[in-house]
Write an enzyme that holds these catalytic residues in place. Sequence first.
Site, PDB file in Angstrom:
ATOM      1  N   ASP A 100     -23.969  95.325  89.013  1.00  0.00           N
ATOM      2  CA  ASP A 100     -23.767  95.263  90.607  1.00  0.00           C
ATOM      3  C   ASP A 100     -22.421  94.893  90.951  1.00  0.00           C
ATOM      4  O   ASP A 100     -21.426  94.875  90.114  1.00  0.00           O
ATOM      5  CB  ASP A 100     -24.851  94.790  91.081  1.00  0.00           C
ATOM      6  N   ASP A 101     -22.481  94.309  92.289  1.00  0.00           N
ATOM      7  CA  ASP A 101     -20.859  94.295  92.849  1.00  0.00           C
ATOM      8  C   ASP A 101     -20.203  92.905  92.112  1.00  0.00           C
ATOM      9  O   ASP A 101     -21.100  92.240  91.570  1.00  0.00           O
ATOM     10  CB  ASP A 101     -21.387  94.042  94.389  1.00  0.00           C
ATOM     11  N   LYS A 176     -24.119 103.431  90.869  1.00  0.00           N
ATOM     12  CA  LYS A 176     -24.613 103.068  92.164  1.00  0.00           C
ATOM     13  C   LYS A 176     -23.708 102.935  93.096  1.00  0.00           C
ATOM     14  O   LYS A 176     -22.621 102.279  92.963  1.00  0.00           O
ATOM     15  CB  LYS A 176     -25.521 101.650  92.232  1.00  0.00           C
ATOM     16  N   ASP A 178     -22.292 102.198  96.876  1.00  0.00           N
ATOM     17  CA  ASP A 178     -22.781 101.486  98.095  1.00  0.00           C
ATOM     18  C   ASP A 178     -21.980 102.116  99.168  1.00  0.00           C
ATOM     19  O   ASP A 178     -21.075 102.867  98.885  1.00  0.00           O
ATOM     20  CB  ASP A 178     -22.645 100.105  97.943  1.00  0.00           C
ATOM     21  N   SER A 210     -26.335 104.926  98.180  1.00  0.00           N
ATOM     22  CA  SER A 210     -26.896 104.156  99.191  1.00  0.00           C
ATOM     23  C   SER A 210     -26.655 104.773 100.758  1.00  0.00           C
ATOM     24  O   SER A 210     -27.117 104.171 101.615  1.00  0.00           O
ATOM     25  CB  SER A 210     -26.050 102.800  99.479  1.00  0.00           C
ATOM     26  N   ARG A 235     -31.033 104.666  97.780  1.00  0.00           N
ATOM     27  CA  ARG A 235     -31.505 103.484  98.589  1.00  0.00           C
ATOM     28  C   ARG A 235     -31.788 103.942  99.954  1.00  0.00           C
ATOM     29  O   ARG A 235     -30.838 104.431 100.590  1.00  0.00           O
ATOM     30  CB  ARG A 235     -30.708 102.299  98.434  1.00  0.00           C
ATOM     31  N   ASP A 239     -31.828  95.718 101.428  1.00  0.00           N
ATOM     32  CA  ASP A 239     -31.880  95.062 100.290  1.00  0.00           C
ATOM     33  C   ASP A 239     -33.129  94.242 100.019  1.00  0.00           C
ATOM     34  O   ASP A 239     -33.399  93.406 100.972  1.00  0.00           O
ATOM     35  CB  ASP A 239     -30.591  94.180 100.082  1.00  0.00           C
TER      36      ASP A 239
END
Length: 435
Positions: A100-101, A176, A178, A210, A235, A239
């Site tokens: 992830d980030d 993913k 965002d 997202s 998404r 979160d």
Amino acid sequence: MLRFSNALEAVHKSWLSFQTMTTKMMSLVLLVLIGVTHSLDNGLARTPPMGWMSWQRFRCNIDCKDDKYNCISEDLYMEMADHLVSDGYRDLGYEYVNIDDCWAAKQRDSDGKLRADPERFPSGIKKLADYVHSKGLKLGIYGDFGTLTCGGYPGSKFYEELDAQTFADWGVDSLKLDGCYSTIDDYAIGYPLMEFWLNKTGRPILYSCSWPAYVVFSHKIPDYAAIAKSCNIWRNYGDIQDSWGSVTDIIRFYGNDSGNFSSFAGPGNFNDPDMIIVGDYGLSFDQQQVQMALWAIMASPLLMSNDLRIIRAESKAILQNKMAISINQDPLGIQGKRVYMVKTYGPNLRKNNKFEIWTRPLKDSRFAIAAVYYGTGGGPTRQMTSLGKIGLTNQNGYTLTDVFTGQPAGKYSLNTTLTLRPNPSGVLFFLAVPQ
Ligand SMILES: *[C@@H]1O[C@H](CO)[C@@H](O)[C@H](O)[C@H]1NC(C)=O
Ligand SMILES: *[C@@H]1O[C@H](CO)[C@@H](O)[C@H](O)[C@H]1NC(C)=O
Ligand SMILES: *[C@@H]1O[C@H](CO)[C@@H](O)[C@H](O)[C@H]1NC(C)=O
């Protein structure tokens, strides 16, 4: 297809060279193109993706000097990959290891390419992908459609083509994307554009958007038809946090189903209510069962965000429940719905002590049924219904199995009374097979 490609490339060029052109006009151009010719067909996410993702548990911990065990580093992902294999998760379907980030260096390299933080990922993402692949797993990465990621690392805006190619060159299997540091009007252009460039790499890359979450944050109903044309999973709500309140909030959003987003789920496309927190700190044993049951009913990605190195046996058993997984992975890919909701009055007479029933149609005319009780006063609730009342239709009735105990739970005709006694903040979870 060629005509479409040229047209989309033209849009991309105008995106780059006329940054002052209003994004609304460009959305119109792109939406027309997409509406006529495009639908996502990359062969991925035929059932909800399963695996592990770092965000909820490990966040943006970049302190590898003082917290080496928990920081975002290649070691963390390699250790989780090891545990997915050695502890039996991979063989049950948990195959993605998703970064992830906060993995990237704060600056692109001299060619403008993204690169991993050299201290925390000294071997680079390509080597990490090779390692993950050698274990029979897949590697996911994180990016952002805007100018920066939510954590302040380089975003992909104006670098879509280069970043897609970089991810493909590294052997990445999932992205993913965002939506921080952007504006709501840009999403309808930017997300499809990244899908276009991902496709052009020729490497199948599962695409998680997202996009709708940011639309929902702006109190609007997302254009799910457009989203499903570009994204494998998306998404659409906040979160997840490590708490029961967060889990129930997400379940209620999915129960409300505003915009009928459940109808866009199916092989290739799934709504993503966010990571599984079973095995973390915030949920009781019963509450962990609720999350697993509901995420199975909702045809949700099963992306665990926990510490597989130290997880308790009881949590592992919930995550590895084969019947729950097979419900989640049902090949029809139909998203279950909340079909029944009552306000019960528990001993404390609080109106929010809700009881809900959710159902999901499965292959071979079977159903999954979950009865959730949000009560906080006293012991289990007692609710009466029947299979006919909650929408099951087989005239000869059904045989029920309790998913979490694996025990037979009786045979019921459509109008026999079915008495349900879920625990406070607990669930009863059944598989119903027609007899
Ligand atoms: C690219 O899109 C085409 C057309 O939808 C599809 O057939 C192909 O599988 C896609 N390729 C990749 C690598 O996603
Ligand atoms: C679900 O709908 C109810 C009733 O309209 C509303 O009060 C609640 O805020 C909604 N919850 C979520 C999470 O969307
Ligand atoms: C959503 O579905 C409900 C019934 O399932 C229907 O009444 C409603 O019109 C639908 N809404 C939209 C926006 O499609």
